[in-house]
Design an enzyme around this catalytic site. Structure first.
Site, PDB file in Angstrom:
ATOM      1  N   TYR A 147       0.835  -1.207   0.000  1.00 30.27           N
ATOM      2  CA  TYR A 147       0.000   0.000   0.000  1.00 30.27           C
ATOM      3  C   TYR A 147       0.864   1.248   0.000  1.00 30.27           C
ATOM      4  CZ  TYR A 147      -2.657   3.846   2.047  1.00 30.27           C
ATOM      5  OH  TYR A 147      -3.201   5.081   2.314  1.00 30.27           O
ATOM      6  N   LYS A 151       1.346   4.341  -2.892  1.00 31.04           N
ATOM      7  CA  LYS A 151       1.107   5.765  -2.631  1.00 31.04           C
ATOM      8  C   LYS A 151       2.362   6.596  -2.905  1.00 31.04           C
ATOM      9  CE  LYS A 151      -2.306   7.195  -1.234  1.00 31.04           C
ATOM     10  NZ  LYS A 151      -3.511   7.664  -1.972  1.00 31.04           N
TER      11      LYS A 151
END
Length: 325
Positions: A147, A151
């Site tokens: 994750y 980002k």
């Protein structure tokens, strides 16, 4: 002013959409497509606000859809993302598709449409475990989960579009936002849900990591300021309370808010992989204060009380399950 909010049916996106409508903005809202025509948390908006809202169900990975949605918008708030860290271990390609490719679609569409301002939503997870505190925007980036990696990639794409094409983009990095409408799997809602259900034992993962918690209305206020503040193009700005609270303390304060005496238990099978756990996030929000005039208003105890009231009001949504957090 016409604005686009991607991820509008989600936790922060719905609060931002509600605030924009209340201030008189014309809002176009992208909600992830589903067969039930479900608007997500936008269903909770007052009818008079819903009637002013233009909702489109679709997918941020669809280039043509994103291009059509951005057309005619002066400001774009990009919040659409996959955010569950545990799921990113299982489906990393999905995170790349949504968080990286989806952001690329937004950047390119905004470039073609010559928008006045694009605000890309990042996360404090991109810093990994703090190397120094408080964390300012110069802190090194470290991807400790798929994750976080997705980002970071999205943030760097935004940076490249500013440097390469003069796209008026601002990257926002909110530290852990909490409040009404947050996923029932997040730490605060899951503890409150079980405490309100009067369970005797609440099972969590690692109790030691510390987080800097910001109430959702304060986070939304930063977005509203960013839509109007001149001279911040190309900047990365983050915001938080400036106080780090351990998971154990967060859980205990949740229990105190609802008067529960439940036992908090830590189990290893609910912990992140050893090298993936982010141990400390503590925000230096001086740049947000200096450039936006932003400062948090809601204290942690007041915020937890508001979340508890919301959980009670939406008991079906937050009915007790044995959540993994």
């Amino acid at each position: 002013m016409t604005v686009l909010v991607t991820g509008a049916g989600g936790f922060i996106g719905s609060h931002l959409t509600e605030a924009l409508l209340s201030q008189g903005y014309k809002v176009r809202a992208l909600v992830h497509y589903n067969s039930q025509n479900n608007w997500g948390h936008l269903r909770e908006l007052r009818p008079e606000l819903q009637s002013k809202l233009e909702v489109c169900l679709g997918d941020i990975t669809d280039t043509y859809l994103v291009t059509s949605l951005v057309a005619g918008c002066e400001v774009v708030f990009h919040l659409a993302a996959l955010i569950g860290i545990p799921y990113s271990y299982q489906a990393p390609a999905s995170y790349v598709a949504t968080n990286v490719c989806g952001t690329l679609n937004v950047l390119q569409a905004c470039r073609q449409a010559s928008v006045r301002r694009l605000i890309v939503t990042s996360t404090s997870e991109v810093y990994g475990t703090a190397r120094y505190t408080p964390i300012n925007e110069a802190h090194p980036l470290q991807a400790q989960s798929p994750y976080a990696a997705s980002k970071i990639a999205a943030d760097k794409l935004a940076e490249s579009y500013f440097c390469s094409y003069d796209l008026p983009v601002v990257t926002f990095r909110p530290f852990n936002t909490y409040g009404p409408r947050q996923s029932a799997r997040a730490i605060i809602p899951t503890v409150l849900t079980q405490a309100i259900a009067k369970v005797e034992k609440i099972t969590l993962g690692n109790l030691e990591p510390k987080r800097d918690l910001t109430f959702v209305s304060d986070t939304v206020q930063a977005f509203l300021l960013a839509a109007q503040t001149p001279g911040i193009e190309g900047e990365t700005i983050h915001f938080g309370q400036g106080t780090a609270v351990s998971v154990a303390e967060i859980a205990q304060r949740c229990l105190s808010v609802v008067g529960s005496k439940a036992e908090i238990v830590s189990v290893t099978e609910r912990q992140r992989p050893q090298h993936s756990e982010v141990q400390l996030l503590l925000c230096d929000a001086s740049k947000a204060q200096r450039m936006l005039g932003w400062k948090p208003i809601i204290s942690l105890d007041e915020g937890l009380s508001r979340v508890a009231d919301y959980v009670r009001s939406y008991s079906e949504q937050y009915r007790h399950r044995d959540y993994v957090v």
